[in-house]
Design an enzyme around this catalytic site. Sequence first.
Site, PDB file in Angstrom:
ATOM      1  N   HIS A   1       0.705  -1.102   0.021  1.00 10.52           N
ATOM      2  CA  HIS A   1       0.067  -0.105  -0.089  1.00 10.52           C
ATOM      3  C   HIS A   1       0.999   1.252   0.042  1.00 10.52           C
ATOM      4  O   HIS A   1       2.160   1.430   0.654  1.00 10.52           O
ATOM      5  CB  HIS A   1      -0.856   0.057   1.235  1.00 10.52           C
ATOM      6  CG  HIS A   1      -1.942   1.053   1.154  1.00 10.52           C
ATOM      7  ND1 HIS A   1      -1.676   2.434   1.464  1.00 10.52           N
ATOM      8  CD2 HIS A   1      -3.281   1.097   0.506  1.00 10.52           C
ATOM      9  CE1 HIS A   1      -2.794   3.189   1.367  1.00 10.52           C
ATOM     10  NE2 HIS A   1      -3.758   2.275   0.706  1.00 10.52           N
TER      11      HIS A   1
ATOM     12  N   GLU B   1      -3.591   1.760  -7.370  1.00 12.98           N
ATOM     13  CA  GLU B   1      -4.158   3.018  -6.738  1.00 12.98           C
ATOM     14  C   GLU B   1      -2.872   4.132  -6.665  1.00 12.98           C
ATOM     15  O   GLU B   1      -2.049   4.211  -6.305  1.00 12.98           O
ATOM     16  CB  GLU B   1      -3.930   2.436  -5.145  1.00 12.98           C
ATOM     17  CG  GLU B   1      -4.825   1.328  -4.924  1.00 12.98           C
ATOM     18  CD  GLU B   1      -5.335   1.330  -3.221  1.00 12.98           C
ATOM     19  OE1 GLU B   1      -6.437   1.391  -3.139  1.00 12.98           O
ATOM     20  OE2 GLU B   1      -4.579   1.388  -2.548  1.00 12.98           O
TER      21      GLU B   1
END
Length: 240
Positions: free
Chosen positions: A90, A159
Amino acid sequence: MIIASNFKTNFTRARTDDFVLAIQDFMRDTRSHQQVRIFVPATALDLFDEVPSLHVGAQNFYPVQNGSYTGEIGFEQLEEFGIDTVLIGHSERRHILRESQAFIAQKFDFARDKNVEIVYCVGEPQEIRSLGIDAVMAYIWEQFEGIDINYGRAIVAYEPVWAIGTGLSASDEDIQEVLERLSEKISTPLLYGGSVKVDNIKAILSIPKCSGVLVGTASWNAQDFSYMIQTADELSFLQN
Ligand code: PGA
């Protein structure tokens, strides 16, 4: 479709319980078949009585079974709660916690050897996006260095860093272009994440090659998250 929520550093154990129960009830009542994931803080991990397609996952772990890594959580601590899905790569861990690609690859290998599902996140910062799609893809491919992307339980989440938590999602065209390019080389399911909300989820889930979403901020309200699952149910129904 895969509809995943990332709580990040939010929610107590009690609020997590309430949230998971609410989503379970919703999924049972609506007979939803979406693959739902809820990545909760480590302090809220628990043995949930899950509906079959809902799994609570871990946002992080240290790539050891156990040992002397003060403050870290090893796999033994995840296994205690039957955790079968983890987030790796992430952008907040890459950029704020300064995890290197080599360390991220080490975590990936560890989770792969444990045979758990891995939601592997990649994405470019704004300064790379402004250079155009070729620069974006070059940046993203570097984030696959050392990653065994043929692992059968891997899921890739695209992302863009500039879209995370900003309220400013990437355009449908930009998402489509990156997912198309990714799908030329990798065959995992592909998710999009970055300011997905109630208002834009239908359009995003309708993008070709998009198998689902990873949602932060807008998923923290159980009603809104339920609405997102319902939207995926409606689209799946139309597609079948
Ligand atoms: P966001 O976060 O939905 O708040 O943009 C997404 C993520 O970090 O996975």
